[in-house]
Design a protein around this motif. Sequence first.
Motif, PDB file in Angstrom:
ATOM      1  N   ALA A   1       0.829  -1.206   0.000  1.00 62.35           N
ATOM      2  CA  ALA A   1       0.000   0.000   0.000  1.00 62.35           C
ATOM      3  C   ALA A   1       0.859   1.251   0.000  1.00 62.35           C
ATOM      4  O   ALA A   1       0.572   2.228  -0.705  1.00 62.35           O
ATOM      5  N   LEU A   2       1.937   1.260   0.777  1.00 63.15           N
ATOM      6  CA  LEU A   2       2.796   2.439   0.884  1.00 63.15           C
ATOM      7  C   LEU A   2       3.479   2.758  -0.439  1.00 63.15           C
ATOM      8  O   LEU A   2       3.568   3.920  -0.843  1.00 63.15           O
ATOM      9  N   THR A   3       3.983   1.743  -1.115  1.00 66.65           N
ATOM     10  CA  THR A   3       4.630   1.989  -2.405  1.00 66.65           C
ATOM     11  C   THR A   3       3.619   2.346  -3.484  1.00 66.65           C
ATOM     12  O   THR A   3       3.956   3.009  -4.461  1.00 66.65           O
ATOM     13  N   THR A   4       2.366   1.937  -3.298  1.00 67.74           N
ATOM     14  CA  THR A   4       1.307   2.333  -4.232  1.00 67.74           C
ATOM     15  C   THR A   4       1.049   3.829  -4.119  1.00 67.74           C
ATOM     16  O   THR A   4       0.886   4.537  -5.118  1.00 67.74           O
ATOM     17  N   TYR A   5       1.025   4.338  -2.894  1.00 67.83           N
ATOM     18  CA  TYR A   5       0.777   5.765  -2.675  1.00 67.83           C
ATOM     19  C   TYR A   5       2.001   6.628  -2.949  1.00 67.83           C
ATOM     20  O   TYR A   5       1.875   7.759  -3.412  1.00 67.83           O
ATOM     21  N   PHE A   6       3.171   6.127  -2.652  1.00 70.01           N
ATOM     22  CA  PHE A   6       4.389   6.929  -2.779  1.00 70.01           C
ATOM     23  C   PHE A   6       5.423   6.209  -3.640  1.00 70.01           C
ATOM     24  O   PHE A   6       6.511   5.857  -3.162  1.00 70.01           O
ATOM     25  N   PRO A   7       5.142   5.990  -4.921  1.00 74.08           N
ATOM     26  CA  PRO A   7       6.041   5.216  -5.785  1.00 74.08           C
ATOM     27  C   PRO A   7       7.332   5.933  -6.147  1.00 74.08           C
ATOM     28  O   PRO A   7       8.299   5.285  -6.543  1.00 74.08           O
ATOM     29  N   ASN A   8       7.356   7.262  -6.019  1.00 67.43           N
ATOM     30  CA  ASN A   8       8.524   8.018  -6.479  1.00 67.43           C
ATOM     31  C   ASN A   8       9.556   8.273  -5.384  1.00 67.43           C
ATOM     32  O   ASN A   8      10.565   8.928  -5.620  1.00 67.43           O
ATOM     33  N   TYR A   9       9.289   7.777  -4.182  1.00 69.23           N
ATOM     34  CA  TYR A   9      10.236   7.978  -3.087  1.00 69.23           C
ATOM     35  C   TYR A   9      11.287   6.861  -3.068  1.00 69.23           C
ATOM     36  O   TYR A   9      10.972   5.702  -3.367  1.00 69.23           O
ATOM     37  N   ARG A  10      12.497   7.240  -2.684  1.00 64.90           N
ATOM     38  CA  ARG A  10      13.545   6.229  -2.525  1.00 64.90           C
ATOM     39  C   ARG A  10      13.110   5.214  -1.467  1.00 64.90           C
ATOM     40  O   ARG A  10      13.315   4.023  -1.596  1.00 64.90           O
ATOM     41  N   HIS A  11      12.505   5.738  -0.411  1.00 57.81           N
ATOM     42  CA  HIS A  11      11.867   4.899   0.599  1.00 57.81           C
ATOM     43  C   HIS A  11      10.463   5.464   0.775  1.00 57.81           C
ATOM     44  O   HIS A  11      10.292   6.677   0.903  1.00 57.81           O
ATOM     45  N   PRO A  12       9.423   4.636   0.776  1.00 59.31           N
ATOM     46  CA  PRO A  12       8.050   5.162   0.800  1.00 59.31           C
ATOM     47  C   PRO A  12       7.697   5.959   2.046  1.00 59.31           C
ATOM     48  O   PRO A  12       6.670   6.644   2.061  1.00 59.31           O
ATOM     49  N   LEU A  13       8.545   5.913   3.082  1.00 52.37           N
ATOM     50  CA  LEU A  13       8.232   6.652   4.307  1.00 52.37           C
ATOM     51  C   LEU A  13       9.311   7.663   4.674  1.00 52.37           C
ATOM     52  O   LEU A  13       9.419   8.057   5.828  1.00 52.37           O
ATOM     53  N   GLN A  14      10.093   8.121   3.721  1.00 54.35           N
ATOM     54  CA  GLN A  14      11.157   9.066   4.036  1.00 54.35           C
ATOM     55  C   GLN A  14      10.616  10.433   4.458  1.00 54.35           C
ATOM     56  O   GLN A  14      11.351  11.256   5.005  1.00 54.35           O
ATOM     57  N   TRP A  15       9.319  10.652   4.242  1.00 49.96           N
ATOM     58  CA  TRP A  15       8.700  11.932   4.616  1.00 49.96           C
ATOM     59  C   TRP A  15       8.231  11.959   6.061  1.00 49.96           C
ATOM     60  O   TRP A  15       7.858  13.012   6.584  1.00 49.96           O
ATOM     61  N   VAL A  16       8.223  10.829   6.745  1.00 57.43           N
ATOM     62  CA  VAL A  16       7.653  10.740   8.096  1.00 57.43           C
ATOM     63  C   VAL A  16       8.278  11.735   9.076  1.00 57.43           C
ATOM     64  O   VAL A  16       7.561  12.456   9.775  1.00 57.43           O
ATOM     65  N   PRO A  17       9.608  11.834   9.187  1.00 59.99           N
ATOM     66  CA  PRO A  17      10.193  12.770  10.155  1.00 59.99           C
ATOM     67  C   PRO A  17       9.734  14.216   9.965  1.00 59.99           C
ATOM     68  O   PRO A  17       9.491  14.924  10.942  1.00 59.99           O
ATOM     69  N   SER A  18       9.628  14.661   8.714  1.00 59.16           N
ATOM     70  CA  SER A  18       9.256  16.053   8.488  1.00 59.16           C
ATOM     71  C   SER A  18       7.815  16.332   8.918  1.00 59.16           C
ATOM     72  O   SER A  18       7.501  17.432   9.381  1.00 59.16           O
ATOM     73  N   VAL A  19       6.932  15.354   8.804  1.00 61.67           N
ATOM     74  CA  VAL A  19       5.546  15.538   9.249  1.00 61.67           C
ATOM     75  C   VAL A  19       5.502  15.672  10.766  1.00 61.67           C
ATOM     76  O   VAL A  19       4.784  16.508  11.324  1.00 61.67           O
TER      77      VAL A  19
END
Length: 220
Positions: free
Chosen positions: A190-208
């Motif tokens: 599911a995560l890679t479906t939503y965020f396919p262009n990220y090197r890691h699908p959750l690399q945005w978590v810390p900034s949130v």
Amino acid sequence: RIENSVDEVIRKYTLYPFYEPFLRFDKRSRILADLKHGSGSLIHIIAGINASNIMRLKYPRYCPQCILESRTQIHEAYWQRVHQIPGVLICPIHSVEVKEYKPTLSEHNQSLFIAAERLSSRSISIVRNRNNTLLELSRILDDVLNHRMDFDINTVDYKSMIRKSPYMKRSSIDYVSLVDGMIRCYGMEALTTYFPNYRHPLQWVPSVVRRPTKYFEPIK
């Protein structure tokens, strides 16, 4: 005869109610003012959508099952708001993959209103969803749109919530553990479906977590 007030039209027929819980109070008033009295050209700038990574939809989207049912029930197909939300990949009602309307060459005209009835001349295939997480997230986004979820970015303190959770290493947030927990919760598919262009699908978590008042994609 239209009996709805401007506020009712905004609440019932636009996507503003979906974005509202993710906006600071000052931005809400400015966007509503532009919706009511302006041209609407400043909305995406004020909301931060232009500066974000949100993939804006180019064409209307629809659930094939919803189209078939509306034709049977009211003898006319129509676009539904929930299917136009970025992040709704599955119809929250039918658990069917949402499809994008592909206009013909003659329909590539900015002044042309494309009615959902144009789908009547096309063959519509129905693809059943097999990922429960995608369906669950679509239903959550539908709840946000229709005021069935008590969430407001102005009252959420992610740092305080995490300090009360297992995702702490002494006095610091253990982001590795937090990311691992999210992967276990949502699943990598599911995560890679939503965020396919990220090197890691959750690399945005810390900034949130660090800056929750900054504008982020609602799905994040």
